[in-house]
Write an enzyme that holds these catalytic residues in place. Sequence first.
Site, PDB file in Angstrom:
ATOM      1  N   SER A 103      17.543  26.216  23.519  1.00 61.10           N
ATOM      2  CA  SER A 103      18.616  25.979  24.546  1.00 61.10           C
ATOM      3  C   SER A 103      19.675  27.381  24.992  1.00 61.10           C
ATOM      4  O   SER A 103      19.362  28.092  24.126  1.00 61.10           O
ATOM      5  CB  SER A 103      19.474  24.650  24.164  1.00 61.10           C
ATOM      6  OG  SER A 103      20.711  24.689  24.953  1.00 61.10           O
TER       7      SER A 103
ATOM      8  N   TYR B  55      24.465  19.761  18.482  1.00 59.94           N
ATOM      9  CA  TYR B  55      23.418  20.241  19.746  1.00 59.94           C
ATOM     10  C   TYR B  55      23.217  21.726  19.404  1.00 59.94           C
ATOM     11  O   TYR B  55      22.160  22.070  19.109  1.00 59.94           O
ATOM     12  CB  TYR B  55      23.689  19.729  20.979  1.00 59.94           C
ATOM     13  CG  TYR B  55      22.368  20.045  21.754  1.00 59.94           C
ATOM     14  CD1 TYR B  55      21.317  19.169  21.995  1.00 59.94           C
ATOM     15  CD2 TYR B  55      22.719  21.002  22.684  1.00 59.94           C
ATOM     16  CE1 TYR B  55      20.306  19.786  22.748  1.00 59.94           C
ATOM     17  CE2 TYR B  55      21.562  21.594  23.564  1.00 59.94           C
ATOM     18  CZ  TYR B  55      20.467  20.879  23.641  1.00 59.94           C
ATOM     19  OH  TYR B  55      19.651  20.959  24.599  1.00 59.94           O
TER      20      TYR B  55
HETATM   21  N1  LIG Z   1      17.760  19.402  30.514  1.00 62.75           N
HETATM   22  C1  LIG Z   1      18.468  20.642  30.349  1.00 62.75           C
HETATM   23  O1  LIG Z   1      19.512  20.979  30.642  1.00 62.75           O
HETATM   24  C2  LIG Z   1      18.141  21.214  28.868  1.00 62.75           C
HETATM   25  C3  LIG Z   1      18.661  22.235  28.678  1.00 62.75           C
HETATM   26  C4  LIG Z   1      18.285  23.067  27.355  1.00 62.75           C
HETATM   27  C5  LIG Z   1      17.591  22.731  26.628  1.00 62.75           C
HETATM   28  N2  LIG Z   1      16.688  21.577  27.036  1.00 62.75           N
HETATM   29  C6  LIG Z   1      15.842  20.690  26.041  1.00 62.75           C
HETATM   30  O2  LIG Z   1      14.732  20.564  26.877  1.00 62.75           O
HETATM   31  C7  LIG Z   1      13.855  19.492  26.043  1.00 62.75           C
HETATM   32  C8  LIG Z   1      13.470  18.304  27.108  1.00 62.75           C
HETATM   33  O3  LIG Z   1      14.578  17.957  27.579  1.00 62.75           O
HETATM   34  P1  LIG Z   1      14.542  17.169  28.956  1.00 62.75           P
HETATM   35  O4  LIG Z   1      16.026  17.819  29.811  1.00 62.75           O
HETATM   36  O5  LIG Z   1      13.471  17.275  29.661  1.00 62.75           O
HETATM   37  O6  LIG Z   1      15.177  15.801  28.579  1.00 62.75           O
HETATM   38  P2  LIG Z   1      14.605  14.302  29.151  1.00 62.75           P
HETATM   39  O7  LIG Z   1      15.564  13.533  28.383  1.00 62.75           O
HETATM   40  O8  LIG Z   1      14.366  14.167  30.562  1.00 62.75           O
HETATM   41  O9  LIG Z   1      13.317  14.193  28.381  1.00 62.75           O
HETATM   42  C9  LIG Z   1      13.000  14.258  26.747  1.00 62.75           C
HETATM   43  C10 LIG Z   1      12.142  13.278  26.494  1.00 62.75           C
HETATM   44  O10 LIG Z   1      11.820  13.274  24.952  1.00 62.75           O
HETATM   45  C11 LIG Z   1      11.543  12.077  24.820  1.00 62.75           C
HETATM   46  N3  LIG Z   1      12.049  11.975  23.391  1.00 62.75           N
HETATM   47  C12 LIG Z   1      13.190  11.739  22.980  1.00 62.75           C
HETATM   48  N4  LIG Z   1      13.540  11.480  21.506  1.00 62.75           N
HETATM   49  C13 LIG Z   1      12.210  11.442  21.156  1.00 62.75           C
HETATM   50  C14 LIG Z   1      11.709  11.128  19.655  1.00 62.75           C
HETATM   51  N5  LIG Z   1      12.441  10.883  18.675  1.00 62.75           N
HETATM   52  N6  LIG Z   1      10.248  11.110  19.878  1.00 62.75           N
HETATM   53  C15 LIG Z   1       9.439  11.484  20.800  1.00 62.75           C
HETATM   54  N7  LIG Z   1       9.966  11.598  21.811  1.00 62.75           N
HETATM   55  C16 LIG Z   1      11.425  11.549  22.140  1.00 62.75           C
HETATM   56  C17 LIG Z   1      12.107  11.274  25.628  1.00 62.75           C
HETATM   57  O11 LIG Z   1      11.617   9.935  25.593  1.00 62.75           O
HETATM   58  C18 LIG Z   1      11.887  11.914  26.972  1.00 62.75           C
HETATM   59  O12 LIG Z   1      10.686  11.648  27.398  1.00 62.75           O
HETATM   60  C19 LIG Z   1      14.852  19.005  25.032  1.00 62.75           C
HETATM   61  O13 LIG Z   1      14.595  19.575  23.807  1.00 62.75           O
HETATM   62  C20 LIG Z   1      16.227  19.452  25.369  1.00 62.75           C
HETATM   63  O14 LIG Z   1      17.168  19.751  24.260  1.00 62.75           O
HETATM   64  C21 LIG Z   1      17.160  20.642  28.140  1.00 62.75           C
END
Ligand SMILES: NC(=O)c1ccc[n+]([C@@H]2O[C@H](COP(=O)([O-])OP(=O)(O)OC[C@H]3O[C@@H](n4cnc5c(N)ncnc54)[C@H](O)[C@@H]3O)[C@@H](O)[C@H]2O)c1
Length: 282
Positions: free
Chosen positions: A152, A165
């Site tokens: 991130s 986080y």
């Molecule tokens: N959206 C952002 O701004 C952002 C920024 C930086 C990093 N990220 C990282 O990107 C990755 C994806 O995030 P996103 O924004 O697509 O989120 P999201 O919530 O849209 O998708 C995350 C997915 O992970 C699944 N998940 C959650 N816990 C789980 C578990 N214990 N086992 C298996 N699956 C699980 C959820 O069901 C969901 O389908 C994450 O690691 C997040 O930290 C996101």
Amino acid sequence: MPRFRSRLKTSDLTDRVVVITGAGSGIGRELALLCAERGARLALCDINEAALADIAEAAQNLGTQVLTSRVDVSDPEDMPPFAEATFDQFDRVDLLVNNAGVGLVGGFLDTSRKDWHWLIDINLMGVVHGCEAFLPAMVESGPGGHVVNLSSAAGLLANPQLSAYSATKFAVLGLSEALRMELKPHGIGVTAVCPGIINTTITQNTPIRGGGDHGERRKRLASAYEKRGYTAKRVAHNILRAVDRNRAVAPIAAEAHVMYALSRVTPPLARWLAMRAAELSK
Ligand SMILES: NC(=O)c1ccc[n+]([C@@H]2O[C@H](COP(=O)([O-])OP(=O)(O)OC[C@H]3O[C@@H](n4cnc5c(N)ncnc54)[C@H](O)[C@@H]3O)[C@@H](O)[C@H]2O)c1
């Protein structure tokens, strides 16, 4: 022209096998669809079975083979059967994407020990479990490949309202850097992805800690992400580009690039900016 290219050419993934954790939503889902469009066969997991069934159908409609498994990445028992099923069905893995992750808004003083364990188990141990289950066979089977771990921008620059986080995402970055050096002799590249502010449902699912009206704080957070308007689809394209270029660290949106540069060049200014960014979620 970059000096070191990945062995994985991501413009054409015909017959390649891509594994994605957390593929039911957001970045994982869009990456699955993009890989399917480029010809990859997919092994997808998520804790949310309905979302998993939905992405499987969408990817199959693009004409690709899809294996799905309900996996909780924080559970060390869940990942090995998923890996076995993947190698049984496809015989290889070219790209492993440890994407599943969760957020938590709150300063250290508002974060409970239970919160810490929950975040560490999913965001850090989830990546460890994915690597443990898939890497030995990827190394042994020989043709090389690539690992993508979702860190991130908060893993480049700590944010005082994302205390736990940030800690997990710094850890993912450190693990990725170490793995990259260890796996280089095996022809396996490793990229830590630092997306920035991406409009996904993560803002709806992220627990909020500390004072104030949580409903209001969530609305402000979601609205800031919506206004920023950077889509998961764009992230997916940029992740595949970063893999192709074999980047060690891949900031994605402009703010992640700025945070990456400032954290290296002028840490005090970077910290000042991080404090301002934290106001968004207070
Ligand atoms: N959206 C952002 O701004 C952002 C920024 C930086 C990093 N990220 C990282 O990107 C990755 C994806 O995030 P996103 O924004 O697509 O989120 P999201 O919530 O849209 O998708 C995350 C997915 O992970 C699944 N998940 C959650 N816990 C789980 C578990 N214990 N086992 C298996 N699956 C699980 C959820 O069901 C969901 O389908 C994450 O690691 C997040 O930290 C996101």
